[in-house]
Design an enzyme around this catalytic site. Structure first.
Site, mmCIF file in Angstrom:
data_model
loop_
_atom_site.group_PDB
_atom_site.id
_atom_site.type_symbol
_atom_site.label_atom_id
_atom_site.label_comp_id
_atom_site.label_asym_id
_atom_site.label_seq_id
_atom_site.Cartn_x
_atom_site.Cartn_y
_atom_site.Cartn_z
ATOM 1 N N GLU A 116 1.026 -1.177 0.031
ATOM 2 C CA GLU A 116 -0.052 -0.010 0.067
ATOM 3 C C GLU A 116 0.946 1.136 0.040
ATOM 4 O OE1 GLU A 116 -2.283 -0.814 3.657
ATOM 5 O OE2 GLU A 116 -0.976 0.475 4.719
ATOM 6 N N HIS B 158 -4.130 3.750 7.857
ATOM 7 C CA HIS B 158 -3.009 3.209 8.674
ATOM 8 C C HIS B 158 -1.923 4.495 8.900
ATOM 9 C CE1 HIS B 158 -3.530 -1.278 7.018
ATOM 10 N NE2 HIS B 158 -3.893 -1.040 8.153
#
Lengths: 293, 382, 382, 293
Positions: A211, A250
């Site tokens: 990611e 995140h």
């Protein structure tokens, strides 16, 4: 046997008396994990789902030979919990806890590494190894019922389950799935996790789920190009539409000082011959194609 | 949390670093007053937490208090990269001999603190990295060891100073201050760009940036308070979602996204984009997906003016589809219905029951995220 | 540097640890005055930096100020294991429920700090280690990590306290204080023996010992000053030698030893003992051996009343024997000769020249340390 | 080649412009050591005995490929000098400096170990390897002119020279002599040093020179008993007449809390079959006897 856990993995759950700790202890036991002890300071002498609770990890290790730990304690105490596990002599520490201050993680993780202890996380779903029916984490048990030859290493949680599900549905079995954690600093990063599972002779293919943020994917690509990882791989990278300077859920998923965007990662993978799926649902096809070559 | 320049500079000053005299103002009158107090030419700097304000007209020099007042009237309210200027930092104008770059970050790969230093500054580090990468020095500091004389020595030499000169000592103390701020304030970034040598020969941080780890904000209540009073780049929706416990990021499309888990939510955005749609936001409700959580998340997007279609993508091992459906139902009930379209993709148990419940609300439930994404894009186009 | 009990206790107190009220006195009158101030029974504790003062009569309980005065007149000037009592620490008498042991040292093998904790205390740790080794808990603290909650928890549990009780918290803060003293004061040992639970239920350090690393004394000028004012177990000769830059330790024999290097000097002592002699001291002049160094070292021993024979043992790769001889010559000249016997063993260059120079002074030069040692012993017996 | 140094050992001298640093640089060069650079902050650009001086170790490493360092800097700066050498990437650091506060040594040495760097010292004479004409330290050159098969590991300085001299005089050659340092905490302790040299196939016998203080001798004896060290050994222990509680010249030479006396060490050696000489001069005989067996 897998690279990180095996039939002799004996788990202590730190923060076992908490809501999450207790809930997932039961799930881990159901999955088959040997949870031998729990720790909550001040709660020594009680039990949770039949698992004895101690005041210190050291006692859990001394009495039950625990050699791995899963940490569910609140963020403010979690870094200390890691240090405690390391000093108590376990070999593997999985930190589920989210929101640990990154400076604290830095010190805890470095200390663990200097002592030869592997840390997975923080802010991670943990790891699950169907061939040895062992889970140190919070992955849904029902998805990991099919043992096999594919290793999944991922910076994500639910996306890992999603892709694992797609893999199993299309006929693959899982050797191990590791969620390395969504924080900027983690114990074992995506590149290192891939390197580790690649060393397992039982692993035939590796699925990498990256990611935005950091450069672990780029480093992984470099390792692959240099031959340090020599197993077939397929990748997916989340966050093509993520704007720079923003944290995407995140703490570690952020494009900062001009680095870490999905494009760079996808290009790095493709440049060294690792195919990258455009959607999570293409991953099994790519993997199948890679394995046929 | 991104500190404003003036807050960052105050921190530098607190750690013994000489900074140009200045104060922050919220009205043109205040700007004039501060300019009068300082005397001589001043610089007006828009306090918005984005890079590149200068080019966007956020930095102006005023020769007189009157000119400062005039410039301020234009600068207040200006929109710089989506942020409205509400504060102006007024500082003494300093003549500069040369500009350098110095920053401190956490290096993920080595798990150490990392100083980036360049004798060339005033432009983005990305820019320097592209055009003159050989000018960037990397000095790693292991957290278990901390900043030592040799780290400082290495940086200060690289920036071009001679040992034991006054500039050497000034720069050394700036390096030390930046490190202390990094550690004491749980920072993710401490930057001075440009770090300047003035015509008078002083070394001063002409600009300063500090980003503090949100997870450590609880250790710094004064910063928590400052953030509450001035949310900076955080939008109303982001603030609201954060309070409830969601991760939310504003984007500029019209398809609202709700997912569980950061990676899954990002991939949901990407999927919408992949099929030709434009995500309006990122809303991650976390790993699980209970009725209440779905309800609260949906309510955020139901109220969002730009959102035309809402795409809920839940992948749950043990999550129940009827729970999710009940959440949708409850949200709609509480908001008194909606004219937005809702598409739900859900992988979990009790899918049939969930499908029936949603069907009553006219909402399709998909098992395939790809189909659902296509549907959402289609609805947004309609 | 060994801190006196009262100094150690003051440190504990500075770090927030409750200690029994008390003060140090240098005269019986002062003792009486302090006893009056404290009220009730008091304990008189001779301030000598050796273990086992109690058995040697260095700790007495006085019921009244008058009794305190009487006891003090006897205690002052008392010789305890070679040290003269010059200070008495007068503290309130505390009734004790149980005694524990707690110390903090540096563990050489693991290169960590090491707490030794035992629910049994009041006797030497050597004693506990012999009789009830299973009662000693070792808790290692890595310096790069520092003391953490789990270390403290482990120690306090071992000492027998229940979590979250008042005693638990008191003991925890004592552990923390001991660790902070260890680190802040560059200590080699921080000990409380006994650490006591009083009848009232308080946990207090009834005795306290702190030894500070001599190499770090420069960081603690107040301790340097205290040491200068009160040299404790350092003899006059040790102090003098230290000032010049030698390592000197007083022993009780009659053969003075000068060597270069700690190991060689120890082996020289051992050699003298091996051949039946008794070393008077250990005097290590360091690795090299110039004329001046030899001269100064020899002067120390020439003035020492107990020394009958002086044995100089120099092993030098490039040291010149004539330099050593010249040093001996110069020392004798400055002291106006001596009636002590001197034996020199020397391995280096120019041995023949050195031999001739020493021969003129009636001093034999040996190439073999064994022969020289035998000669020294023989001369001491004569 | 020896275990710690070889023909490719390139040395940087930290504190080269000081009196001791300069003096011993010349001695090391005379012996044959490849001293490639020196470091003294602020003195970059000068030379000492033809050796170029830099402001940082990193520069010395970058420009000359230095892979080992000898430290002569004053005690107050010495711990930082160790850290600097470690961060600059050298593999071996020899710390001659005496009087470094032990808490500082603790941190510097632990950091070096966590990075895989070997530290000899502090407060040591260094090491000398006659077969490769390499000395990192202050041992007298004239004693180490005879290469051979004996390794000497010692907590002492001059006593090491004395015993080395006796060994050479009686016909032995020296493979390596390591003075591990007289401080309580050292980078490589006596036991570890013995273990290290024992792994050198060129070493036939090991002479151990211990002294009062600590338990390195006892741990060494244990390693020998367990077979971890399987070379013939002979030992000498200084300080039989040392009184308890007193430092015998070396900061580490002290009998404290009832442990560390010479008797315990001598008994530990003898109990496992390592002969202990009564005087330094008996060591060569014992070694000869051991090698004949």
């Amino acid at each position: 046997m897998t690279v990180l856990v095996g039939p002799n993995t004996k788990v202590v759950v730190q923060g076992i008396t908490g809501r999450e700790g207790s809930f997932h202890t039961q799930r881990m036991l159901e999955y088959g994990t040997k949870v031998v002890a729990g720790v909550t300071p001040g709660k020594g002498g009680t039990t949770v789902h039949g698992v004895p609770v101690y005041d210190t990890v050291e006692e859990a290790v001394r009495r039950h030979g625990a050699n791995a730990s899963v940490i569910f304690v609140p963020a403010r105490f979690a870094a200390n919990a890691v240090l405690e596990a390391v000093d108590a002599g376990v070999e593997l520490v999985v930190v589920i806890t989210e929101h640990i201050p990154v400076h604290e993680t830095l010190r805890a993780v470095n200390y663990a590494r200097s002592r030869g202890v592997t840390v997975i996380g923080p802010n991670c779903p943990g790891l699950v190894a169907p061939p040895v029916r062992t889970k140190l984490g919070i992955m849904p048990n029902n998805i990991y019922q099919t043992p096999g030859k594919i290793a999944v290493v991922s910076r994500s949680g639910t996306l890992t389950y999603e892709i694992s599900y797609q893999l199993v549905r299309t006929g693959f079995g899982i050797n191990i799935a590791i969620g390395v954690g969504g924080d900027p600093v983690v114990g074992l990063d995506l590149a290192e996790a891939a390197l580790r599972v690649a060393q397992d002779p039982d692993v035939e293919g590796i699925v990498v789920i990256g990611e935005v943020g950091g450069d672990a994917e780029e480093r992984l690509a470099k390792m692959y190009a240099e031959g340090a990882i020599n197993k077939p791989m397929a990748a997916y990278v989340a966050g093509r539409t993520a704007p720079p300077g923003k944290r995407m859920g995140h703490a570690g998923a952020i494009v900062m000082l001009g680095s870490g965007d999905a494009k760079s990662k996808i290009e790095a993978f493709r440049a060294v011959g690792i195919p990258v799926a455009d959607t999570p649902f293409e991953v099994p096809q790519l993997m199948a194609r890679q394995l046929k070559r | 949390m991104k500190l404003h320049e003036y807050e960052a500079k105050e921190l530098f000053s607190k750690y013994g670093v000489k900074i140009p005299p200045g104060r922050v103002a919220t009205t043109p009158e205040e700007v004039r007053k501060i300019a009068e107090e300082i005397g001589g030419p001043v610089v007006l700097k828009a306090q918005v937490v984005v890079a590149g304000r200068g080019k966007a007209g956020g930095i102006k020099v005023a020769k007189t208090p009157e000119e400062a007042y005039e410039l301020a009237t234009k600068m207040f309210g200006m929109n710089i990269k989506g942020l409205v200027v509400k504060k102006i930092y007024v500082t003494k104008y300093v003549e500069v001999d040369r500009e350098m770059y110095l920053s401190l970050i956490i290096d993920r790969a080595t798990r150490r603190y990392l100083f980036l230093a360049s004798p060339i500054g005033g432009v983005d580090i990305e820019e320097i990295a592209k055009t003159q990468p050989e000018k960037i020095k990397r000095v790693y500091v292991d957290p278990s060891v901390g900043l030592r004389d040799y780290h400082v020595r290495s940086i200060v030499l690289w920036l071009g100073f001679k040992p034991e000169t006054a500039q050497w000592r000034q720069t050394s103390s700036i390096v030390q201050a930046m490190y202390n701020i990094m550690v004491d304030y749980d920072a993710e970034l401490v930057e001075s760009n440009p770090l300047a040598v003035t015509k008078e020969g002083d070394v001063i941080p002409l600009d300063a940036r500090v980003i503090v780890d949100d997870n450590a904000l609880y250790k710094h209540p004064e910063l928590e308070k400052a953030l509450e009073e001035d949310p900076r780049d955080v939008t109303e929706f982001e603030m609201y979602a954060k309070k409830i416990g969601f991760h939310y990021v504003e984007l500029d499309g019209d398809i609202g996204i709700i997912g569980n888990g950061a990676g899954l939510t990002m991939s949901t955005m990407d999927l919408v984009y992949h099929f030709g749609g434009r995500p309006a936001n990122f809303l991650d409700i976390g790993g699980g997906a209970s009725r209440d959580v779905v309800k609260e998340a949906l309510k955020v997007l139901l109220r969002h003016p730009r959102v035309k279609v809402i795409f809920i993508n839940i992948f749950g091992g043990i999550t129940r589809a009827d729970e999710v459906a009940a959440g949708v139902e409850a949200a709609l009930a509480e908001e008194g219905g909606t004219n937005k379209k809702i598409v739900v993709r859900m992988k979990g148990t009790n899918e049939e029951l969930g499908r029936q419940m949603l069907a009553k609300l006219g909402i399709p439930l998909y098992e395939s995220a790809e189909e659902a994404a296509q549907k959402a894009v289609e609805l947004a186009r309609a």
